[in-house]
Write a protein that holds these residues in place. Structure first.
Motif, mmCIF file in Angstrom:
data_model
loop_
_atom_site.group_PDB
_atom_site.id
_atom_site.type_symbol
_atom_site.label_atom_id
_atom_site.label_comp_id
_atom_site.label_asym_id
_atom_site.label_seq_id
_atom_site.Cartn_x
_atom_site.Cartn_y
_atom_site.Cartn_z
ATOM 1 N N GLY A 288 68.290 55.299 93.062
ATOM 2 C CA GLY A 288 68.895 56.470 92.437
ATOM 3 C C GLY A 288 70.348 56.645 92.845
ATOM 4 O O GLY A 288 71.163 57.175 92.084
ATOM 5 N N TRP A 289 70.689 56.160 94.045
ATOM 6 C CA TRP A 289 72.074 56.296 94.547
ATOM 7 C C TRP A 289 73.073 55.441 93.782
ATOM 8 O O TRP A 289 74.289 55.670 93.873
ATOM 9 C CB TRP A 289 72.124 55.975 96.042
ATOM 10 N N ILE A 290 72.599 54.457 93.018
ATOM 11 C CA ILE A 290 73.511 53.679 92.153
ATOM 12 C C ILE A 290 73.261 53.989 90.680
ATOM 13 O O ILE A 290 73.692 53.242 89.804
ATOM 14 C CB ILE A 290 73.410 52.157 92.401
ATOM 15 N N THR A 291 72.565 55.092 90.415
ATOM 16 C CA THR A 291 72.252 55.485 89.028
ATOM 17 C C THR A 291 72.922 56.831 88.779
ATOM 18 O O THR A 291 72.385 57.876 89.129
ATOM 19 C CB THR A 291 70.733 55.566 88.836
ATOM 20 N N THR B 245 60.700 45.281 84.605
ATOM 21 C CA THR B 245 59.731 46.368 84.410
ATOM 22 C C THR B 245 59.852 47.473 85.461
ATOM 23 O O THR B 245 59.115 48.455 85.405
ATOM 24 C CB THR B 245 58.286 45.827 84.443
ATOM 25 N N THR B 246 60.756 47.315 86.438
ATOM 26 C CA THR B 246 60.901 48.325 87.491
ATOM 27 C C THR B 246 62.127 49.186 87.226
ATOM 28 O O THR B 246 63.218 48.669 86.998
ATOM 29 C CB THR B 246 61.050 47.669 88.878
ATOM 30 N N SER B 247 61.952 50.477 87.269
ATOM 31 C CA SER B 247 63.073 51.390 87.064
ATOM 32 C C SER B 247 63.894 51.500 88.342
ATOM 33 O O SER B 247 63.338 51.440 89.445
ATOM 34 C CB SER B 247 62.531 52.758 86.647
ATOM 35 N N PRO B 248 65.212 51.673 88.223
ATOM 36 C CA PRO B 248 66.020 51.855 89.431
ATOM 37 C C PRO B 248 65.585 53.082 90.234
ATOM 38 O O PRO B 248 65.710 53.090 91.458
ATOM 39 C CB PRO B 248 67.450 52.004 88.902
ATOM 40 N N LEU B 249 65.043 54.085 89.574
ATOM 41 C CA LEU B 249 64.591 55.289 90.273
ATOM 42 C C LEU B 249 63.315 55.007 91.057
ATOM 43 O O LEU B 249 63.137 55.495 92.179
ATOM 44 C CB LEU B 249 64.381 56.429 89.288
ATOM 45 N N GLU B 250 62.421 54.207 90.493
ATOM 46 C CA GLU B 250 61.207 53.803 91.218
ATOM 47 C C GLU B 250 61.568 52.954 92.430
ATOM 48 O O GLU B 250 60.906 53.015 93.471
ATOM 49 C CB GLU B 250 60.293 52.981 90.304
ATOM 50 N N ALA B 251 62.632 52.166 92.283
ATOM 51 C CA ALA B 251 63.028 51.206 93.327
ATOM 52 C C ALA B 251 63.887 51.836 94.421
ATOM 53 O O ALA B 251 64.376 51.127 95.306
ATOM 54 C CB ALA B 251 63.768 50.036 92.692
ATOM 55 N N GLN C 299 81.472 47.388 94.372
ATOM 56 C CA GLN C 299 80.414 48.387 94.161
ATOM 57 C C GLN C 299 79.104 47.686 93.800
ATOM 58 O O GLN C 299 79.071 46.809 92.945
ATOM 59 C CB GLN C 299 80.837 49.300 93.012
ATOM 60 N N TYR C 300 78.035 48.105 94.463
ATOM 61 C CA TYR C 300 76.701 47.621 94.114
ATOM 62 C C TYR C 300 76.210 48.407 92.901
ATOM 63 O O TYR C 300 76.406 49.622 92.810
ATOM 64 C CB TYR C 300 75.759 47.815 95.298
ATOM 65 N N SER C 301 75.581 47.715 91.960
ATOM 66 C CA SER C 301 75.153 48.368 90.729
ATOM 67 C C SER C 301 73.996 47.590 90.123
ATOM 68 O O SER C 301 73.527 46.596 90.690
ATOM 69 C CB SER C 301 76.329 48.433 89.739
ATOM 70 N N CYS C 302 73.508 48.054 88.991
ATOM 71 C CA CYS C 302 72.504 47.282 88.256
ATOM 72 C C CYS C 302 72.733 47.401 86.759
ATOM 73 O O CYS C 302 73.456 48.286 86.290
ATOM 74 C CB CYS C 302 71.075 47.694 88.634
ATOM 75 N N LEU C 303 72.125 46.480 86.030
ATOM 76 C CA LEU C 303 72.187 46.458 84.564
ATOM 77 C C LEU C 303 70.839 46.956 84.039
ATOM 78 O O LEU C 303 69.864 46.210 84.047
ATOM 79 C CB LEU C 303 72.422 45.025 84.055
ATOM 80 N N PRO C 304 70.747 48.218 83.613
ATOM 81 C CA PRO C 304 69.483 48.702 83.062
ATOM 82 C C PRO C 304 69.203 48.055 81.702
ATOM 83 O O PRO C 304 70.129 47.705 80.966
ATOM 84 C CB PRO C 304 69.715 50.212 82.887
ATOM 85 N N ASN C 305 67.915 47.878 81.391
ATOM 86 C CA ASN C 305 67.563 47.420 80.044
ATOM 87 C C ASN C 305 67.133 48.625 79.203
ATOM 88 O O ASN C 305 67.212 49.770 79.646
ATOM 89 C CB ASN C 305 66.498 46.316 80.085
#
Length: 360
Positions: free
Chosen positions: A255-258, A246-252, A82-88
């Motif tokens: 959203g499909w991985i959030t 400094t970039t939000s996953p929603l801005e980038a 699964q592709y994902s990210c680590l939010p700060n």
């Protein structure tokens, strides 16, 4: 500078070597355009052993992953990635990563080379659940065998049916005479193929077997420069360029991985941002005249007002035109919007387009 287990091979092949994420890495062998087309039309091999691997095990491994990543890892079954990210905590991204479910209560996290220490410290700081964490980054090599001919070229090296491994699935199997190799249908090129995770001690023998098996298919070694042009043609984000702290996953556009079906780091703030809407968006654009957009070039409107910034740009080898990604104000983000890239004081016309740039 660190070397991979294959650095001496790249040097012997005459690769142009440059520092990348603390490693001595091959950037090109025979030229970016040639290598790019090799992957798009045939099969090529990248040494991406600089990537980081963390193994998380124990009854609370999933709970920790759910806490620190934006995607919902509870949907994973053994053999899926699964592709994902680590939010700060500030609305940005620590890193993007791939989560592999190896076994029940065992997960492999693959992170960007430049962020290995940062990610390890970040995940560790949230590990109040007693999860056993091992940093395997210095023990494993990673080969990305990419291109439409990859399955056919590599089938002779394994007893499993490579064509049956669908996108973002993997098998742990025999490969090139070695057991317990991870064969993963992932990659960052958009042209199909596999990523092969193996022990450093086995990497050279596997590399040689891969090139023997692929010889009849025109297999070539491919450098990191072509990896960048290939991923950009697909519109895949590159950490440090298109996404960062400094970039939000929603801005980038991630959203499909959030997934707000669970609580995770800064999820309340991101949920609020989703409800209220973002002020800028990452968009794809094509140049309308012959020009090459570059990282950090300003994006302006018809009046010359700055409305954003280029995060990635190149001359697309497949399409022979300038393409790029960049953040712009929401008002200028719709597909077909006319924007301009400021290149050496000239405002050059571009148009917002739908991804991917490259369509097979």
């Amino acid at each position: 500078m660190k070397n991979t287990a294959l650095t001496h091979i790249h040097e012997s092949l005459g690769a142009k070597m440059l520092p990348f994420a603390g490693y001595n890495m091959p950037i090109t062998y025979e030229g970016v355009n040639f290598e790019h087309e090799t992957v798009r039309n045939g099969v090529g091999v990248f040494d991406v052993s600089h990537m980081g691997e963390f193994l998380l095990t124990g009854p609370n491994a999933l709970a920790l992953i759910q806490k620190v990543t934006s995607n919902d890892a509870s949907t994973l079954t053994i053999g899926r990635a699964q592709y994902s990210c680590l939010p700060n905590n500030e609305g940005g991204i620590v890193d993007d990563l791939i989560v592999y479910k190896m076994k029940e209560e065992e997960y492999l996290l693959v992170v960007n080379a430049s962020n290995i220490e940062k990610d390890w410290n970040w995940i560790s700081s949230h590990n109040d659940l007693g999860v056993d964490m091992k940093n395997l980054s210095d023990e494993y090599s990673l080969l990305a065998i990419q291109g439409p001919k990859a399955v056919e070229a590599m089938q002779a090296l394994t007893s499993i049916d490579l064509a049956a491994i669908t996108y973002y699935h993997f098998e742990v199997a025999d490969f090139a005479g070695f057991n317990d190799v991870i064969i993963s249908a992932t990659g960052y090129t958009g042209s199909g193929g596999f990523e092969i995770y193996c022990k450093n001690a086995d990497a050279e023998a596997i590399w040689n077997k891969v090139f023997e098996a692929g010889a009849a298919f025109g297999i070539k070694p491919i450098g990191l420069a072509a990896r960048d042009t290939l991923r950009l043609e697909m519109g895949f984000c590159l950490y440090g360029n298109d996404i960062n702290d400094t970039t939000s996953p929603l801005e980038a556009g991630l959203g499909w991985i959030t997934k707000f079906t669970k609580d995770f780091t800064n999820s309340e703030a991101l949920k609020k941002q989703k409800e209220e809407g973002v002020s800028r968006k990452l968009v794809a654009f094509e140049m309308q005249e012959r020009a090459v957009p570059r990282h950090d070039y300003e994006i302006v409107n018809a009046s010359g007002e700055v409305i954003g910034i280029v995060t990635s740009g190149t001359m697309s080898p497949s399409m022979n035109k300038g393409i790029g990604l960049g953040y712009v104000t929401v008002a200028n983000s719709a597909v077909d919007s006319d924007i301009f890239i400021r290149i050496r004081k000239n405002d050059v016309a571009a148009k917002v387009v739908k991804l991917p740039f490259y369509k097979k």
